[in-house]
Design a protein around this motif. Structure first.
Motif, mmCIF file in Angstrom:
data_model
loop_
_atom_site.group_PDB
_atom_site.id
_atom_site.type_symbol
_atom_site.label_atom_id
_atom_site.label_comp_id
_atom_site.label_asym_id
_atom_site.label_seq_id
_atom_site.Cartn_x
_atom_site.Cartn_y
_atom_site.Cartn_z
ATOM 1 N N ASP A 188 -66.132 65.252 43.170
ATOM 2 C CA ASP A 188 -65.502 64.454 42.118
ATOM 3 C C ASP A 188 -65.550 62.993 42.554
ATOM 4 O OD1 ASP A 188 -64.077 63.448 40.028
ATOM 5 O OD2 ASP A 188 -62.253 64.607 40.392
ATOM 6 N N LEU A 189 -66.656 62.337 42.274
ATOM 7 C CA LEU A 189 -66.935 61.018 42.844
ATOM 8 C C LEU A 189 -65.960 59.936 42.406
ATOM 9 C CD1 LEU A 189 -70.832 61.060 42.634
ATOM 10 C CD2 LEU A 189 -69.394 61.422 44.648
ATOM 11 N N LYS A 190 -65.362 60.097 41.228
ATOM 12 C CA LYS A 190 -64.419 59.058 40.778
ATOM 13 C C LYS A 190 -63.249 58.911 41.737
ATOM 14 C CE LYS A 190 -61.366 61.825 37.771
ATOM 15 N NZ LYS A 190 -62.025 63.143 37.950
ATOM 16 N N GLN A 191 -62.897 60.002 42.418
ATOM 17 C CA GLN A 191 -61.749 59.948 43.321
ATOM 18 C C GLN A 191 -61.967 58.974 44.477
ATOM 19 O OE1 GLN A 191 -59.071 61.229 42.424
ATOM 20 N NE2 GLN A 191 -59.623 62.819 40.950
ATOM 21 N N LEU A 192 -63.223 58.712 44.825
ATOM 22 C CA LEU A 192 -63.501 57.758 45.898
ATOM 23 C C LEU A 192 -63.002 56.362 45.553
ATOM 24 C CD1 LEU A 192 -67.160 58.690 46.888
ATOM 25 C CD2 LEU A 192 -65.106 59.051 48.267
ATOM 26 N N PHE A 193 -63.031 56.024 44.276
ATOM 27 C CA PHE A 193 -62.741 54.651 43.865
ATOM 28 C C PHE A 193 -61.286 54.452 43.440
ATOM 29 C CE2 PHE A 193 -67.141 55.763 43.126
ATOM 30 C CZ PHE A 193 -67.782 54.805 43.884
ATOM 31 N N ILE A 194 -60.594 55.545 43.136
ATOM 32 C CA ILE A 194 -59.183 55.450 42.776
ATOM 33 C C ILE A 194 -58.380 55.236 44.057
ATOM 34 C CG2 ILE A 194 -57.235 56.590 41.673
ATOM 35 C CD1 ILE A 194 -59.243 58.269 40.085
ATOM 36 N N GLY A 195 -57.735 54.100 44.152
ATOM 37 C CA GLY A 195 -56.986 53.776 45.360
ATOM 38 C C GLY A 195 -57.801 53.086 46.435
ATOM 39 N N SER A 196 -59.070 52.776 46.174
ATOM 40 C CA SER A 196 -59.914 52.159 47.205
ATOM 41 C C SER A 196 -59.785 50.638 47.226
ATOM 42 C CB SER A 196 -61.377 52.547 46.988
ATOM 43 O OG SER A 196 -61.893 51.963 45.808
ATOM 44 N N GLU A 197 -59.051 50.061 46.300
ATOM 45 C CA GLU A 197 -58.723 48.634 46.291
ATOM 46 C C GLU A 197 -59.961 47.732 46.285
ATOM 47 O OE1 GLU A 197 -55.434 47.515 48.910
ATOM 48 O OE2 GLU A 197 -55.024 49.638 49.229
ATOM 49 N N GLY A 198 -60.966 48.144 45.532
ATOM 50 C CA GLY A 198 -62.146 47.308 45.387
ATOM 51 C C GLY A 198 -63.004 47.206 46.614
ATOM 52 N N THR A 199 -62.860 48.102 47.580
ATOM 53 C CA THR A 199 -63.646 48.038 48.804
ATOM 54 C C THR A 199 -64.917 48.866 48.725
ATOM 55 O OG1 THR A 199 -62.448 49.901 49.793
ATOM 56 C CG2 THR A 199 -61.587 47.678 50.214
ATOM 57 N N LEU A 200 -65.042 49.718 47.697
ATOM 58 C CA LEU A 200 -66.212 50.596 47.578
ATOM 59 C C LEU A 200 -67.035 50.326 46.328
ATOM 60 C CD1 LEU A 200 -64.583 54.013 48.601
ATOM 61 C CD2 LEU A 200 -65.755 52.356 50.063
ATOM 62 N N GLY A 201 -66.437 49.792 45.298
ATOM 63 C CA GLY A 201 -67.122 49.538 44.049
ATOM 64 C C GLY A 201 -66.194 48.854 43.076
ATOM 65 N N LEU A 202 -66.760 48.363 41.986
ATOM 66 C CA LEU A 202 -65.984 47.656 40.964
ATOM 67 C C LEU A 202 -65.861 48.536 39.728
ATOM 68 C CD1 LEU A 202 -67.530 44.078 41.291
ATOM 69 C CD2 LEU A 202 -65.428 44.949 42.310
ATOM 70 N N ILE A 203 -64.651 48.960 39.416
ATOM 71 C CA ILE A 203 -64.405 49.790 38.237
ATOM 72 C C ILE A 203 -64.554 48.924 36.989
ATOM 73 C CG2 ILE A 203 -62.684 51.155 36.992
ATOM 74 C CD1 ILE A 203 -61.473 51.820 39.772
ATOM 75 N N THR A 204 -65.425 49.338 36.073
ATOM 76 C CA THR A 204 -65.666 48.562 34.850
ATOM 77 C C THR A 204 -65.104 49.228 33.600
ATOM 78 O OG1 THR A 204 -67.856 49.571 34.712
ATOM 79 C CG2 THR A 204 -67.698 47.389 35.735
ATOM 80 N N ALA A 205 -64.896 50.547 33.634
ATOM 81 C CA ALA A 205 -64.338 51.255 32.477
ATOM 82 C C ALA A 205 -63.701 52.545 32.962
ATOM 83 C CB ALA A 205 -65.406 51.547 31.430
ATOM 84 N N ALA A 206 -62.774 53.063 32.157
ATOM 85 C CA ALA A 206 -62.075 54.289 32.534
ATOM 86 C C ALA A 206 -61.773 55.112 31.294
ATOM 87 C CB ALA A 206 -60.778 53.967 33.267
ATOM 88 N N SER A 207 -61.838 56.412 31.435
ATOM 89 C CA SER A 207 -61.349 57.325 30.402
ATOM 90 C C SER A 207 -60.049 57.931 30.900
ATOM 91 C CB SER A 207 -62.377 58.410 30.090
ATOM 92 O OG SER A 207 -62.814 59.066 31.254
ATOM 93 N N LEU A 208 -59.046 57.920 30.032
ATOM 94 C CA LEU A 208 -57.674 58.184 30.442
ATOM 95 C C LEU A 208 -57.037 59.283 29.606
ATOM 96 C CD1 LEU A 208 -56.764 54.409 30.453
ATOM 97 C CD2 LEU A 208 -57.277 55.776 32.491
ATOM 98 N N LYS A 209 -56.109 60.009 30.196
ATOM 99 C CA LYS A 209 -55.347 61.015 29.470
ATOM 100 C C LYS A 209 -54.286 60.349 28.591
ATOM 101 C CE LYS A 209 -55.565 64.488 33.174
ATOM 102 N NZ LYS A 209 -54.741 65.313 34.091
ATOM 103 N N LEU A 210 -54.092 60.885 27.416
ATOM 104 C CA LEU A 210 -53.007 60.469 26.530
ATOM 105 C C LEU A 210 -52.084 61.661 26.288
ATOM 106 C CD1 LEU A 210 -54.931 58.333 23.873
ATOM 107 C CD2 LEU A 210 -53.805 57.565 25.974
ATOM 108 N N PHE A 211 -50.888 61.363 25.801
ATOM 109 C CA PHE A 211 -49.875 62.386 25.581
ATOM 110 C C PHE A 211 -49.240 62.198 24.205
ATOM 111 C CE2 PHE A 211 -50.382 61.797 30.071
ATOM 112 C CZ PHE A 211 -50.350 63.076 30.587
ATOM 113 N N PRO A 212 -48.592 63.241 23.698
ATOM 114 C CA PRO A 212 -47.914 63.082 22.405
ATOM 115 C C PRO A 212 -46.837 62.001 22.475
ATOM 116 C CG PRO A 212 -48.055 65.407 23.025
ATOM 117 C CD PRO A 212 -48.478 64.614 24.222
ATOM 118 N N ALA A 213 -46.650 61.305 21.381
ATOM 119 C CA ALA A 213 -45.606 60.279 21.322
ATOM 120 C C ALA A 213 -44.235 60.936 21.409
ATOM 121 C CB ALA A 213 -45.727 59.484 20.036
#
Length: 464
Positions: A188-213
Motif C-alpha cells: 500500500d504505497l500511499k502509506q509511505l507518504f502519509i506522515g512522511s512530512e514531505g521527505t519522500l514525495g510531494l502529495i498533489t491530490a488525495a481521495s478521502l472518505k466521507l461520512f453521513p451528515a
C-alpha cells in the motif's frame, strides 16, 4: 541558479515563481516569528507543472521544501537560502465528490475548511478537523498525519485517506489516487507518504472518505471530581452514546483562567474544579436521541461522584461558546510569553498517572514554570506545555528546553507513549526521535528515504 529559475519560470509562468521580497514577506510558520528564507517559492498550477519542475530540480541537484498552510509547530517547513520552497496554494480544486461511494477527491492545496464545506454542500461530512482548518491544507494534514478534535470517532488523516497522487524526487508521478476501500495488490504505497512530512514525495491530490451528515449533536461541559475519573467517564459516555462520542477534551482550570484573562471568555461552571471535560456526541440517525443519552450518562456520573457539575449546550451559540474556550486556551499561550510545547500520546488508561508523575517531576525541577496540559484525552493525545514564569525572561526559560524535553519525553517513553501524536517531527523533535526510536525502526526509515530520495534533496534535515 539563475538558469534553473529561468527554466522553472518557463514551466510555471509569472504567477508560479516568487523571488526577492515576494518570498521574504511570507511567514515561515504559524507562530509568525520568522519569514521564509528560501531563494524562491514555486507555485505550480497542476501536477504536470510540478513534475516538470521536479525534473529540473533533480537534474540540478536542487533541494526543495514543501509548504502547506504553514500551520505546523515543529519547524517542518523551514527553509535555508539554498532551498526552493514548493507551495501548492494554486492547486485547491475539488476534483470530484461521489455521494454513493461517499468519497471526495481534491487537490492537495485546498484548505481543510474548504474541503469540509464542499462535503457539506453534497450532504456529507469530511470528518478531519482542527483549529487551523481555515489555513491548513489537505496535503499538509496528510503529510503530517494530522489528527485534531475528532480522532476519537474517525481517526487521524491516515484513516480517512483512500488514495494519493504524489510527485517523486525525480519528477515521476505515482498515481495511486484510488477511491477503493479494498485493494490488496501488493504494498500500500500511499502509506509511505502519509506522515512522511514531505521527505519522500510531494502529495498533489488525495481521495478521502466521507461520512453521513449529522442529524443531531449534543455538547456538554463537566467538572471532574479527579483526574483519575476522566477515563472512567470516557468509558461510561462511549457506552451510553452507542459509540457516537466525537470529541472528549480534557481542559485544566488554569487554561480556562487564561482564556478568560486574555479573551474575556466566560467560565461556564461556577467554581470549576482543577480539571474539566468538553464533550461532544453526534449521530447521523434521527431516531437516536443523542442529547438525552448524554444527559442521562452525565447524571449517572454525577451520582457516582465521577463529576461534580455539568451543563449541556442548549443552542448553537452556547455550543460555539464552549468550543471558543477550547480555542482560547490554545491562543492564549503566545500572550503569556515563551512556552515549551510537547505533543505527546500515551495509552488512555495511563493518562492520569502520566500527568501526575510528570507534573510532579517538573514542579520539583522547575518550580516557577506554569504547566498547561490539555488535549484529546479520548485518543490519548495531550498537549503538555510549559509556560514561562510570570514576569520571567523568555530567553532564559527557552534555554531550558533540552532538559525539559528530555524529562517529559522520558516519562512518555516510560508509559510506552509517543513524543509526537499529531504535530510531526520536523526539526524540533528530530534529535529526540533519534534518541528514543528503536534502532531497527530508524534503520528502516533511513532505508526508505535512501530508496526514494538517495541524494536527500526533499525537505533536508527534517525527521531524520
Amino acid at each position: 541558479m539563475t538558469d534553473l529559475l529561468d527554466q522553472i519560470a518557463a514551466v510555471v509562468g509569472p504567477k508560479g515563481l516568487l523571488t526577492g521580497e515576494d518570498v521574504t514577506m511570507r511567514a515561515a510558520d504559524w507562530m509568525g516569528l520568522t519569514t521564509c528564507q528560501a531563494k524562491a517559492v514555486v507555485r505550480p498550477a497542476n501536477t504536470g507543472e510540478l513534475s516538470e519542475v521536479m525534473k529540473l530540480c533533480h537534474a540540478a541537484g536542487q533541494t526543495v521544501v514543501a509548504a502547506g498552510g504553514m500551520t505546523g509547530l515543529v519547524h517542518g517547513t523551514d527553509c535555508t537560502p539554498a532551498d526552493i520552497q514548493i507551495s501548492l496554494e494554486r492547486m485547491r480544486a475539488v476534483v470530484a465528490i461521489d455521494p454513493v461511494g461517499r468519497t471526495m477527491t481534491v487537490e492537495a492545496g485546498i484548505p481543510v475548511q474548504a474541503a469540509q464545506e464542499a462535503a457539506e454542500a453534497a450532504g456529507l461530512r469530511f470528518a478531519v478537523d482542527w483549529g487551523g482548518r481555515g489555513t491548513a491544507t489537505i496535503g499538509g494534514g496528510i503529510s503530517t498525519n494530522a489528527g485534531g478534535i475528532n480522532v476519537l470517532k474517525y481517526g487521524n488523516a491516515r484513516a480517512l485517506t483512500l488514495g494519493l497522487e504524489v510527485v517523486l524526487p525525480d519528477g515521476s508521478v505515482l498515481d495511486a489516487l484510488t477511491t477503493l476501500h479494498k485493494d490488496n495488490t501488493g504494498y500500500d504505497l500511499k502509506q509511505l507518504f502519509i506522515g512522511s512530512e514531505g521527505t519522500l514525495g510531494l502529495i498533489t491530490a488525495a481521495s478521502l472518505k466521507l461520512f453521513p451528515a449529522f442529524k443531531a449533536r449534543a455538547t456538554a461541559f463537566a467538572g471532574l471530581a479527579s483526574l483519575e475519573a476522566a477515563v472512567t467517564v470516557l468509558s461510561r459516555l462511549r457506552a451510553a452514546t452507542a459509540e457516537q462520542l466525537v470529541s472528549f477534551e480534557l481542559l485544566p482550570r488554569f487554561g480556562l483562567d487564561l482564556a478568560q484573562k486574555n479573551f474575556n471568555l466566560r467560565q461556564p461552571l461556577d467554581d470549576a474544579p482543577e480539571w474539566v471535560l468538553l464533550i461532544e456526541a453526534a449521530t447521523p440517525s434521527a431516531d437516536f436521541d443523542i442529547s438525552l443519552a448524554l444527559e442521562r450518562a452525565l447524571g449517572e456520573a454525577l451520582e457516582t461522584g465521577e463529576i461534580v457539575d455539568a451543563l449541556m449546550a442548549e443552542t448553537e451559540s452556547q455550543r460555539q461558546a464552549l468550543w471558543a474556550l477550547r480555542e482560547g486556551i490554545v491562543n492564549a499561550q503566545p500572550k503569556e510569553g515563551a512556552s515549551i510545547k510537547h505533543d505527546i500520546a500515551v495509552p488512555v488508561a495511563s493518562i492520569p498517572a502520566f500527568v501526575t508523575e510528570t507534573a510532579a517531576a517538573l514542579a520539583k525541577a522547575y518550580p516557577t514554570a506554569r504547566l498547561l496540559c490539555f488535549g484529546h484525552v479520548g485518543d490519548g493525545n495531550l498537549h503538555f506545555n510549559l509556560l514561562q514564569p510570570e514576569g520571567g525572561d523568555p530567553a532564559a526559560f527557552l534555554a531550558s528546553s533540552p532538559a525539559i524535553n528530555r524529562l517529559v519525553h522520558d516519562h512518555v517513553a516510560a508509559h510506552k507513549g509517543s513524543i509526537s501524536a499529531e504535530h510531526g517531527i520536523g526539526q524540533l523533535r528530530r534529535d529526540e526521535l533519534s534518541r528514543l526510536k528503536s534502532p531497527v525502526a530508524l534503520g528502516m526509515m533511513r532505508a526508505v528515504k535512501a530508496a526514494l530520495d538517495p541524494d536527500g534533496r526533499f525537505n533536508p534535515g527534517k525527521v531524520l
